[in-house]
Every structure is written in C-alpha cells, then in structure tokens.
Motif scaffolding. Structure first.
Motif, PDB file in Angstrom:
ATOM      1  N   GLY A  43       0.836  -1.201   0.000  1.00 17.06           N
ATOM      2  CA  GLY A  43       0.000   0.000   0.000  1.00 17.06           C
ATOM      3  C   GLY A  43       0.866   1.245   0.000  1.00 17.06           C
ATOM      4  N   LEU A  67      -0.305   7.084   2.478  1.00 16.00           N
ATOM      5  CA  LEU A  67       0.365   7.795   3.566  1.00 16.00           C
ATOM      6  C   LEU A  67       0.900   6.830   4.629  1.00 16.00           C
ATOM      7  CD1 LEU A  67       1.104  10.384   5.052  1.00 16.00           C
ATOM      8  CD2 LEU A  67      -1.269  10.553   5.843  1.00 16.00           C
ATOM      9  N   ALA A  68       0.068   5.878   5.049  1.00 16.01           N
ATOM     10  CA  ALA A  68       0.490   4.970   6.120  1.00 16.01           C
ATOM     11  C   ALA A  68       1.687   4.124   5.658  1.00 16.01           C
ATOM     12  CB  ALA A  68      -0.668   4.075   6.545  1.00 16.01           C
ATOM     13  N   ASP A  75      -0.246   0.074  -5.850  1.00 19.75           N
ATOM     14  CA  ASP A  75      -0.822  -0.181  -7.174  1.00 19.75           C
ATOM     15  C   ASP A  75      -1.059   1.098  -7.980  1.00 19.75           C
ATOM     16  OD1 ASP A  75      -2.937   0.763  -5.715  1.00 19.75           O
ATOM     17  OD2 ASP A  75      -4.252  -0.953  -6.045  1.00 19.75           O
ATOM     18  N   GLU A  76      -0.966   2.271  -7.355  1.00 15.51           N
ATOM     19  CA  GLU A  76      -1.138   3.501  -8.131  1.00 15.51           C
ATOM     20  C   GLU A  76       0.151   3.785  -8.911  1.00 15.51           C
ATOM     21  OE1 GLU A  76      -3.385   6.840  -6.381  1.00 15.51           O
ATOM     22  OE2 GLU A  76      -3.431   5.634  -4.564  1.00 15.51           O
ATOM     23  N   ARG A 104      -3.867  12.756   0.363  1.00 17.84           N
ATOM     24  CA  ARG A 104      -5.168  12.882  -0.310  1.00 17.84           C
ATOM     25  C   ARG A 104      -5.965  14.126   0.069  1.00 17.84           C
ATOM     26  NH1 ARG A 104      -5.306   8.032  -2.965  1.00 17.84           N
ATOM     27  NH2 ARG A 104      -4.015   6.530  -1.889  1.00 17.84           N
ATOM     28  N   LYS A 108      -9.641  19.820  -2.047  1.00 20.26           N
ATOM     29  CA  LYS A 108      -9.491  21.222  -1.621  1.00 20.26           C
ATOM     30  C   LYS A 108      -8.603  21.963  -2.626  1.00 20.26           C
ATOM     31  CE  LYS A 108      -9.625  19.498   3.173  1.00 20.26           C
ATOM     32  NZ  LYS A 108      -9.356  18.074   2.878  1.00 20.26           N
ATOM     33  N   VAL A 112      -0.456  -5.961  -5.413  1.00 18.87           N
ATOM     34  CA  VAL A 112      -0.155  -7.217  -4.716  1.00 18.87           C
ATOM     35  C   VAL A 112      -1.384  -8.097  -4.858  1.00 18.87           C
ATOM     36  CG1 VAL A 112       0.213  -8.266  -2.455  1.00 18.87           C
ATOM     37  CG2 VAL A 112       1.494  -6.213  -3.109  1.00 18.87           C
ATOM     38  N   ARG A 133     -11.013   9.450  -4.923  1.00 20.77           N
ATOM     39  CA  ARG A 133     -10.072   8.849  -3.970  1.00 20.77           C
ATOM     40  C   ARG A 133      -8.629   9.101  -4.393  1.00 20.77           C
ATOM     41  NH1 ARG A 133     -10.184   7.049   1.308  1.00 20.77           N
ATOM     42  NH2 ARG A 133      -8.192   6.023   1.656  1.00 20.77           N
ATOM     43  N   ARG A 161     -10.072  -1.885   2.273  1.00 23.41           N
ATOM     44  CA  ARG A 161      -9.607  -2.873   1.280  1.00 23.41           C
ATOM     45  C   ARG A 161      -8.996  -4.066   2.007  1.00 23.41           C
ATOM     46  NH1 ARG A 161      -7.121   0.450  -3.785  1.00 23.41           N
ATOM     47  NH2 ARG A 161      -6.796  -1.694  -4.492  1.00 23.41           N
ATOM     48  N   ASP A 204      -6.202   3.622   7.252  1.00 23.43           N
ATOM     49  CA  ASP A 204      -7.647   3.508   7.020  1.00 23.43           C
ATOM     50  C   ASP A 204      -8.167   2.071   7.089  1.00 23.43           C
ATOM     51  OD1 ASP A 204      -7.703   6.226   6.489  1.00 23.43           O
ATOM     52  OD2 ASP A 204      -8.793   6.017   4.592  1.00 23.43           O
ATOM     53  N   HIS A 237      -8.829   8.829   8.720  1.00 22.51           N
ATOM     54  CA  HIS A 237      -8.333  10.201   8.636  1.00 22.51           C
ATOM     55  C   HIS A 237      -6.813  10.250   8.560  1.00 22.51           C
ATOM     56  CE1 HIS A 237     -12.241  11.890   8.942  1.00 22.51           C
ATOM     57  NE2 HIS A 237     -12.494  11.239  10.050  1.00 22.51           N
ATOM     58  N   TRP A 238      -6.381  11.366   7.990  1.00 21.95           N
ATOM     59  CA  TRP A 238      -4.983  11.633   7.690  1.00 21.95           C
ATOM     60  C   TRP A 238      -4.056  11.419   8.893  1.00 21.95           C
ATOM     61  CZ3 TRP A 238      -1.679  15.347   9.619  1.00 21.95           C
ATOM     62  CH2 TRP A 238      -0.546  15.648   8.853  1.00 21.95           C
ATOM     63  N   PHE A 275      -9.244  17.114  10.382  1.00 18.06           N
ATOM     64  CA  PHE A 275      -9.548  18.501  10.050  1.00 18.06           C
ATOM     65  C   PHE A 275     -10.329  18.522   8.743  1.00 18.06           C
ATOM     66  CE2 PHE A 275      -6.682  18.548   6.488  1.00 18.06           C
ATOM     67  CZ  PHE A 275      -5.806  17.531   6.818  1.00 18.06           C
TER      68      PHE A 275
HETATM   69  C1  LIG Z   1     -10.443  13.473  -1.323  1.00 13.19           C
HETATM   70  C2  LIG Z   1     -10.012  13.159   0.086  1.00 13.19           C
HETATM   71  C3  LIG Z   1      -9.900  14.194   1.014  1.00 13.19           C
HETATM   72  C4  LIG Z   1      -9.521  13.919   2.317  1.00 13.19           C
HETATM   73  N1  LIG Z   1      -9.427  14.939   3.217  1.00 13.19           N
HETATM   74  C5  LIG Z   1      -9.091  14.694   4.489  1.00 13.19           C
HETATM   75  C6  LIG Z   1      -9.018  15.748   5.448  1.00 13.19           C
HETATM   76  O1  LIG Z   1      -9.289  16.906   5.139  1.00 13.19           O
HETATM   77  N2  LIG Z   1      -8.645  15.447   6.715  1.00 13.19           N
HETATM   78  C7  LIG Z   1      -8.341  14.174   7.095  1.00 13.19           C
HETATM   79  O2  LIG Z   1      -8.017  13.960   8.261  1.00 13.19           O
HETATM   80  N3  LIG Z   1      -8.401  13.131   6.216  1.00 13.19           N
HETATM   81  C8  LIG Z   1      -8.767  13.372   4.922  1.00 13.19           C
HETATM   82  N4  LIG Z   1      -8.839  12.337   4.020  1.00 13.19           N
HETATM   83  C9  LIG Z   1      -8.541  10.959   4.474  1.00 13.19           C
HETATM   84  C10 LIG Z   1      -7.068  10.599   4.370  1.00 13.19           C
HETATM   85  O3  LIG Z   1      -6.561  10.994   3.131  1.00 13.19           O
HETATM   86  C11 LIG Z   1      -6.921   9.099   4.571  1.00 13.19           C
HETATM   87  O4  LIG Z   1      -7.255   8.827   5.897  1.00 13.19           O
HETATM   88  C12 LIG Z   1      -5.519   8.598   4.257  1.00 13.19           C
HETATM   89  O5  LIG Z   1      -5.226   8.781   2.904  1.00 13.19           O
HETATM   90  C13 LIG Z   1      -5.391   7.117   4.589  1.00 13.19           C
HETATM   91  O6  LIG Z   1      -4.116   6.684   4.258  1.00 13.19           O
HETATM   92  P1  LIG Z   1      -3.779   5.135   4.076  1.00 13.19           P
HETATM   93  O7  LIG Z   1      -2.343   5.080   3.710  1.00 13.19           O
HETATM   94  O8  LIG Z   1      -4.275   4.368   5.235  1.00 13.19           O
HETATM   95  O9  LIG Z   1      -4.684   4.650   2.843  1.00 13.19           O
HETATM   96  P2  LIG Z   1      -4.709   5.149   1.330  1.00 13.19           P
HETATM   97  O10 LIG Z   1      -4.392   6.595   1.253  1.00 13.19           O
HETATM   98  O11 LIG Z   1      -6.011   4.678   0.762  1.00 13.19           O
HETATM   99  O12 LIG Z   1      -3.520   4.347   0.633  1.00 13.19           O
HETATM  100  C14 LIG Z   1      -3.593   2.968   0.395  1.00 13.19           C
HETATM  101  C15 LIG Z   1      -2.855   2.669  -0.888  1.00 13.19           C
HETATM  102  O13 LIG Z   1      -2.717   1.265  -1.048  1.00 13.19           O
HETATM  103  C16 LIG Z   1      -2.996   0.911  -2.396  1.00 13.19           C
HETATM  104  N5  LIG Z   1      -3.394  -0.509  -2.436  1.00 13.19           N
HETATM  105  C17 LIG Z   1      -4.525  -1.071  -1.971  1.00 13.19           C
HETATM  106  N6  LIG Z   1      -4.530  -2.401  -2.190  1.00 13.19           N
HETATM  107  C18 LIG Z   1      -3.350  -2.672  -2.807  1.00 13.19           C
HETATM  108  C19 LIG Z   1      -2.764  -3.885  -3.299  1.00 13.19           C
HETATM  109  N7  LIG Z   1      -3.369  -5.073  -3.192  1.00 13.19           N
HETATM  110  N8  LIG Z   1      -1.545  -3.804  -3.898  1.00 13.19           N
HETATM  111  C20 LIG Z   1      -0.895  -2.618  -3.997  1.00 13.19           C
HETATM  112  N9  LIG Z   1      -1.412  -1.465  -3.555  1.00 13.19           N
HETATM  113  C21 LIG Z   1      -2.623  -1.485  -2.951  1.00 13.19           C
HETATM  114  C22 LIG Z   1      -4.094   1.885  -2.763  1.00 13.19           C
HETATM  115  O14 LIG Z   1      -4.287   1.998  -4.155  1.00 13.19           O
HETATM  116  C23 LIG Z   1      -3.557   3.176  -2.140  1.00 13.19           C
HETATM  117  O15 LIG Z   1      -2.659   3.795  -2.993  1.00 13.19           O
HETATM  118  C24 LIG Z   1      -9.231  12.576   2.698  1.00 13.19           C
HETATM  119  C25 LIG Z   1      -9.341  11.541   1.747  1.00 13.19           C
HETATM  120  C26 LIG Z   1      -9.728  11.816   0.461  1.00 13.19           C
HETATM  121  C27 LIG Z   1      -9.869  10.687  -0.544  1.00 13.19           C
END
Ligand SMILES: Cc1cc2nc3c(=O)[nH]c(=O)nc-3n(C[C@H](O)[C@H](O)[C@H](O)COP(=O)(O)OP(=O)(O)OC[C@H]3O[C@@H](n4cnc5c(N)ncnc54)[C@H](O)[C@@H]3O)c2cc1C
Length: 416
Positions: free
Chosen positions: A5, A8-9, A31-32, A39, A44, A77, A125, A239, A272, A289-290, A318
């Motif tokens: 993945g 951010l995390a 995968d992106e 995000r 915004k 993956v 997304r 996911r 997430d 959340h972020w 936020f």
């Molecule tokens: C438009 C938008 C606005 C937002 N605004 C805010 C805000 O103002 N404040 C706030 O607190 N939060 C906000 N968020 C939420 C915040 O962005 C998310 O909580 C954060 O992105 C979560 O990060 P993550 O790394 O857990 O997951 P993700 O950002 O979803 O990253 C997971 C990644 O793993 C990849 N992936 C999944 N499965 C596979 C696989 N099998 N093989 C390879 N890759 C894979 C996905 O494609 C993705 O790139 C917003 C989200 C969006 C979409």
C-alpha cells in the motif's frame, strides 16, 4: 520488510523503518502509478487548481532512493501468504519478508443504481480521480454531489469557490448528520446554503441518466436534476480482501491489537484499513483520517521491528470548507451527549460530546475559538465533567473539570 500500500500509512512506515536504524531490505509496493501522496488536497486546493502534485507528495521524490527503500509503483499485490510472510505480485514474483505491513486503505463505495458507470460520474479517492473531476469542473458544471459526508461537502465547497453551480443531495436530514448528528449537521447545512449550494436532504438518488455522459440525476420521488458531472461520495470500504483471503481476522477493517498486530504473527496493519484496539476508549476503532494514517504508519514500523507499545493517540482530523476551518479530536459514539459552546451563527464554536458517565469523548472546534489542546487533555484524563460548566463559555476549558472531577483512565495508559 514488506509494506503493501503506497499511501500515507505505507510511506510513513517504510521511511520510519530507516529512522529506527533498520538497515535491511525495505520494499514498498503500491498499485497507483505514482509515488505516495497526501489525499486531503484532492478535494481542496488541488481541486481548485491552486497547487500542483509536487506540493503534496508524502516524501520528496528522491527520499525513497536516498533511504534505500525499493518503491514499486503500479504494482498490485495479488496475494498474501501469512504463514510465510510473503506477497505475490501480478507478474508472479514472490517477496518474502520478516514482517509484512498491510496499509491498503479504502475504496469509495458505489451507489447500486442504474447509470452509475456513465462517463461524468466520479468517485474521488485518487489523483487520477481528482484530475477527471477537475476537467469536468473546468467545463463548468452543473455539478451534483451525491452524499453529504466530509468529501461531498468539501467538493461542494471547492466547486462553489470555482463558480460552479452545485446541488448536494443527502439521504439524511443534514450534511454530516451521520458523523456529527443533526444539531451540528444543521450548522453545516446553513453554511452550504449561505455559500450558494442547493441542498436537497432526506432524499436518495435513484438513477443517473444520459447517453454519452451523465445528463440528469433522478431522485427518489421522481424529481430530476440536470447536470454535467456527478460526484458520488457515499463513504468508503476498507480494502481487506488480501487479508481476508489469507485467513486474517477481518471485521469492517483488518482487526489488529493495540500494537497493530493482526491475527497472523509477523503481519501488521495500519491506517484507514486497520481496526485497532484503542486502550483509552476500551474498544476497537477504525479511523479514516490523515493523522491516524500518518502516526499509525510510523508506529507500525516500530511494531514490525518488535516494539510492543500500544498505539494510543487520540484520533484527530480537520476539514476546510469555504472560510470555515474545522478540527475534531477524540471519538464520540452516536448516543453521547452534545454540548455547544460559542456561537454557530458566527462560524466560531466548539461542540463537545460526553458519554453516559459524563466523561468527555470528543471535541470539535469550528473557527477554533479556544483551540482543542485543553479539550484533548480533558478527554485523555477521562474525568467526569459537569455538563453545565462545560457549556458555559465563561468557564475556561482548563477549569471545566473543577475540583469535583472524578474518574481517570484505569491504569493510566498514557494517551497521547
Ligand atoms: C479526497 C479526500 C480528502 C480527504 N481529506 C481529508 C481531510 O481533510 N482530513 C483528514 O483527516 N483526512 C482526509 N482524508 C482521508 C485521508 O486521506 C486518509 O485517511 C488517508 O489517505 C489514509 O491513508 P492510508 O495510507 O491508510 O490509505 P490510502 O491513502 O487509501 O492508501 C492505500 C494505498 O494502497 C494501495 N493498495 C490497496 N490495495 C493494494 C494492493 N493489493 N496492492 C498494492 N497497492 C494497494 C491503494 O491503491 C492506495 O494507494 C481525505 C481523503 C480523500 C480521498
């Protein structure tokens, strides 16, 4: 160390492994087609055309190579072998790790209605989704937003700032009612109406109609809304498919303990997608959340290296809509009692939630009249608070608990 993945995390975990001094192989697989990015700007500043993607990369483009992290973009993956701590890629390559982190995030929910696949119907997304939506807004609208959660509200606000005609359709009585309840939701309804959004509440979408692209949204009851673009923003689903297929415990998210360990030894989850036991609240939370993705991702790196400390930060997030900046900390349950301090009419107030025992569970500041730090301290202290003092703006936050406060987190787990 294998990180699945590239959000951010995942990106935080990969580089934090190095910060902890780990000098073995680190593979970050996403995968992106692009390197990890933040995000929040997608709904915004980026949607409004104010910044470029380089401004919201999680790490500078050269950081991965500099830190010796193998970043594989555009690489899904396909399977996890939890016993072997191995992942299989689309081309058949298998990468085995000492530990695997699942940071696969969420995907947008779809509306199961006719026309949901018409061109012009967008889910927001990814950067690619945001580019599609920007192009549609460049063409001028009108835009219908289906769903009045955070993303729907932010998209509506950004589109209005770009001068686009916007209709927001929400099934409940107000935008954000699902997360904040009807009283605070009514504040956001007023803000959006004041900014020129046509708000239709208490109604669902029945179909998207058009020939080469979406032209109309049909609502329950038969009313139709002409449009050139639609954003469907009706929530996300974690996911979890890799985890589920590998036999890991899954329950609306990958189930992890307070140290982010899944039910399989050596396999961790964060961000997430993770439903993590929270020692302060005494229940499992999945936070979309972020701040949680950022901090849990970094925490997971320690866990992968054998650290056994619980992740116990207060959730925080936020949102920015028009000139209204909002912050929220904690986690309230639907039945918690709401108290409002300040003047929602002036776009400056604090909403506070208490559980049945009178303990503060969450605080939301709009226009941040007092900031959230003192409220966060009270939430962490888990003391009983008198609701009348809480609602009295003459009593400063740090004095609200008073001398009669009782309680405290059993075992003082050191909430951050
Ligand atoms: C438009 C938008 C606005 C937002 N605004 C805010 C805000 O103002 N404040 C706030 O607190 N939060 C906000 N968020 C939420 C915040 O962005 C998310 O909580 C954060 O992105 C979560 O990060 P993550 O790394 O857990 O997951 P993700 O950002 O979803 O990253 C997971 C990644 O793993 C990849 N992936 C999944 N499965 C596979 C696989 N099998 N093989 C390879 N890759 C894979 C996905 O494609 C993705 O790139 C917003 C989200 C969006 C979409």
């Amino acid at each position: 160390m294998v990180v699945v993945g590239g959000g951010l995390a995942g990106a935080q975990a990969a580089l934090t492994l190095r910060a902890h001094g780990y000098d073995g192989r680190v593979v970050l697989i996403g995968d992106e087609p692009v390197a990890p990015y933040e995000r929040p700007p997608l709904s915004k500043e980026y949607l409004r055309g104010e910044i470029e993607p380089a401004a919201f990369a999680v790490h500078p483009a050269d950081a991965y190579a500099r830190e010796g992290v193998e970043l594989r973009t555009g690489t899904p993956v396909e399977a996890l072998d939890a016993r072997e701590r191995a992942v299989r890629l689309a081309d058949g390559e298998v990468i085995r790790g000492d530990a695997v982190l699942l940071a696969t995030g969420c995907r947008p929910r779809r509306l199961p209605v006719p026309g949901a696949d018409l061109p012009g119907v967008v889910h927001l997304r990814t950067l690619a989704d945001a580019d599609r939506l920007r192009a549609l807004l460049d063409a001028g609208g009108p835009l219908v937003v289906a769903g009045g959660g955070w993303i729907g509200c932010e998209v509506a606000a950004s589109a209005r700032r770009r001068g686009v005609d916007v209709t927001l359709v929400e099934r409940l009585g107000t935008p954000l009612e699902g997360v904040l309840g009807p009283e605070v939701g009514a504040f956001w309804a007023r803000v959006h109406r004041e900014e020129g959004v046509r708000l239709i509440t208490g109604t669902g979408v029945e179909a998207f109609e058009g020939h080469d692209g979406v032209e109309r949204v049909r609502l329950a009851g038969g009313r139709t809304l002409p449009c050139a673009a639609v954003v469907v923003a009706v929530g996300v689903t974690p996911r979890t498919e890799l985890a589920a297929a590998a036999g890991l415990a899954v329950d609306d998210g990958i189930a992890v303990d307070a140290c982010l360990r899944t039910s399989a030894p050596g396999v961790f989850a964060a961000g997430d997608v993770a439903r993590a036991w929270h020692p302060g609240y005494g229940r499992a939370l999945r936070v979309e959340h972020w701040a949680t993705a950022r901090h849990q991702g970094a925490w997971a790196a320690g866990a992968m290296l054998g650290r056994r400390e619980p992740y116990d930060r207060l959730p925080y997030f936020f949102s920015d809509q028009y000139d209204v900046a909002m912050e929220y900390t904690g986690a309230h349950a639907p039945d918690d009692r709401l108290t409002v301090r300040g003047a929602p009419g002036d776009r400056a107030f604090t909403a506070l939630w208490q559980d049945a025992g009178g303990r503060l569970t969450a605080a939301m500041g709009v226009g941040a009249p007092e900031g959230l730090d003192d409220w966060a301290t009270l939430i962490r202290a888990a003391v009983t608070v008198d609701a009348e003092r809480l609602g009295d703006p003459r009593v400063p936050p740090e004095e609200v608990a008073g001398a009669g406060a009782t309680g405290g987190v059993p075992g003082a787990c050191g909430l951050r």
